[in-house]
Enzyme design. Structure first.
Site, mmCIF file in Angstrom:
data_model
loop_
_atom_site.group_PDB
_atom_site.id
_atom_site.type_symbol
_atom_site.label_atom_id
_atom_site.label_comp_id
_atom_site.label_asym_id
_atom_site.label_seq_id
_atom_site.Cartn_x
_atom_site.Cartn_y
_atom_site.Cartn_z
ATOM 1 N N THR A 1 0.473 13.680 1.392
ATOM 2 C CA THR A 1 -0.107 12.795 2.410
ATOM 3 C C THR A 1 -0.930 13.633 3.379
ATOM 4 O OG1 THR A 1 1.730 11.235 2.251
ATOM 5 C CG2 THR A 1 0.412 11.106 4.247
ATOM 6 N N ARG B 1 4.175 0.241 -6.080
ATOM 7 C CA ARG B 1 4.972 0.733 -4.945
ATOM 8 C C ARG B 1 4.048 1.067 -3.770
ATOM 9 N NH1 ARG B 1 4.951 5.714 -1.790
ATOM 10 N NH2 ARG B 1 7.068 6.163 -1.143
ATOM 11 N N VAL B 2 4.401 0.597 -2.603
ATOM 12 C CA VAL B 2 3.648 0.927 -1.389
ATOM 13 C C VAL B 2 4.599 1.645 -0.445
ATOM 14 C CG1 VAL B 2 2.506 -0.054 0.632
ATOM 15 C CG2 VAL B 2 2.013 -0.975 -1.633
ATOM 16 N N GLY B 3 4.137 2.753 0.129
ATOM 17 C CA GLY B 3 4.996 3.547 1.000
ATOM 18 C C GLY B 3 4.777 3.242 2.468
ATOM 19 N N ASP B 4 5.093 4.209 3.288
ATOM 20 C CA ASP B 4 4.992 4.039 4.744
ATOM 21 C C ASP B 4 3.566 4.104 5.263
ATOM 22 O OD1 ASP B 4 5.295 6.903 3.889
ATOM 23 O OD2 ASP B 4 4.672 7.208 5.980
ATOM 24 N N THR C 1 4.309 11.986 7.372
ATOM 25 C CA THR C 1 4.270 12.416 5.972
ATOM 26 C C THR C 1 5.701 12.597 5.483
ATOM 27 O OG1 THR C 1 3.787 14.323 4.554
ATOM 28 C CG2 THR C 1 3.830 14.749 6.915
ATOM 29 N N GLY C 2 5.914 12.374 4.208
ATOM 30 C CA GLY C 2 7.261 12.577 3.662
ATOM 31 C C GLY C 2 7.692 11.401 2.813
ATOM 32 N N GLY D 1 8.357 8.076 1.803
ATOM 33 C CA GLY D 1 7.909 6.835 2.424
ATOM 34 C C GLY D 1 9.035 5.863 2.731
HETATM 35 N N1 GLY Z 1 4.611 9.225 2.824
HETATM 36 C C1 GLY Z 1 3.861 8.841 1.715
HETATM 37 C C2 GLY Z 1 4.561 7.958 0.792
HETATM 38 O O1 GLY Z 1 5.755 8.063 0.622
HETATM 39 O O2 GLY Z 1 3.930 7.115 0.203
#
Ligand code: GLY
Length: 303
Positions: free
Chosen positions: A172, A200-203, A223-224, A226
């Site tokens: 990220t 899949r959608v993250g943070d 970052t990390g 999600g």
């Molecule tokens: N932080 C990015 C993700 O997990 O999608």
């Protein structure tokens, strides 16, 4: 610290010293390419700083900085994103300005080399905050964004990583800026996590989780993992901690502790307060960062 956004706008609109901080993602050590990572971070800081030094807007600065990292294949964003379990690239991005809390985001997007710019179009359009998948692509076509062959976003390195089943590669990229008008802006962009399920959608595109900006307080890019960042609602909570402590570095560290303890994951964040003071922290071995303020003659990239 300003009491509210209105005060921030009216005290002295030109008294702010600009600042920008950029990250290239929390994860393992820089491996075989520390110079490539350092050069990318430096170029991103400079791209954003040029906008701010010319009196430009924080939104333009963070978009410019993040675009540089999306274009650099070493980072997990844009071209060079990690791959889904089926070997495709699906990216997420968001951008926010802290005066009116305007924001835009996109999720699970393919065929777009610079998803942060698509997120910026969502912000400027103003009807919605988050567009995903085919709908986001239709919107990109409607606003005239260039479309690429999905294969152009896939690098050989990411293909090897997927084959090696290194399924938790993080990454990220993100940037936070304060412009001369006192506006804080933040942006984040990612390919997500290697081996993720399609869809899949993250943070990153979730406002308050991966990104937040409030000109009265500051801005954050995370970052990390999600899923963990979402559980911790990390970006907004980092600003709440900042409001209570007025210490950006301390706020960043406390927020990362929350990510680990409550979110049950790993990662990091960068933070800029309303005075342009920086903070950052990570729970992982490595998170490349760089920043620039008027106190320096060149970007600070401490690794
Ligand atoms: N932080 C990015 C993700 O997990 O999608």
């Amino acid at each position: 610290m300003f009491a509210n956004r209105a005060d921030c706008d009216t005290v002295n609109p030109m008294r702010h010293l600009p600042a920008i901080i950029v990250h290239g993602g929390a994860g393992a050590d820089p491996g075989d390419a520390p110079d490539e990572i350092r050069d990318g971070i430096r170029a991103a800081v400079l791209a954003g700083w040029r906008v701010l030094a010319d009196g430009g807007r924080g939104l333009d600065a963070v978009e410019a900085a993040v675009r540089v990292l999306e274009d650099a294949p070493r980072f997990n964003a844009g071209r060079g994103s990690v791959l889904t379990s089926t070997g495709t690239v699906e990216t997420d991005a968001s951008i926010m300005e802290g005066d009116q809390l305007r924001c835009g985001a996109v999720g699970a997007v393919s065929r777009i080399a610079n998803p942060v710019t698509l997120a910026r179009h969502v912000l400027e359009d103003g009807r919605h905050v988050l567009l995903v998948g085919d709908g986001a692509l239709q919107f990109a076509r409607a606003v005239g964004m260039p479309e690429c062959d999905p294969a152009d976003l896939v690098t050989e390195r990411r293909r090897r990583q997927l084959d090696a089943a290194t399924a938790d590669i993080k990454g990220t990229v993100g940037a936070v800026a304060l412009d001369r008008q006192g506006t804080i802006a933040a942006a984040t962009s990612t390919g997500g996590m290697s081996g993720k399920l399609p869809g899949r959608v993250g943070d990153t595109p979730l406002i308050g989780c991966g990104t937040y900006a409030d000109s009265a307080l500051g801005g954050v890019s995370c970052t990390g993992t999600g899923e963990a960042i979402i559980r911790a609602v990390l970006a907004r909570r980092a600003l709440d901690i900042l409001r209570d402590t007025e210490d950006p570095d301390y706020a960043a560290h406390v927020a990362v502790d929350l990510l680990v303890e409550q979110g049950r994951g790993e990662g990091g964040l960068i933070l800029l307060d309303a005075k342009g003071r920086i903070g950052y922290a990570q729970s992982t071995i490595f998170m490349p960062v760089g920043w620039m303020t008027p106190s320096f003659h060149e970007p600070q990239v401490p690794f």
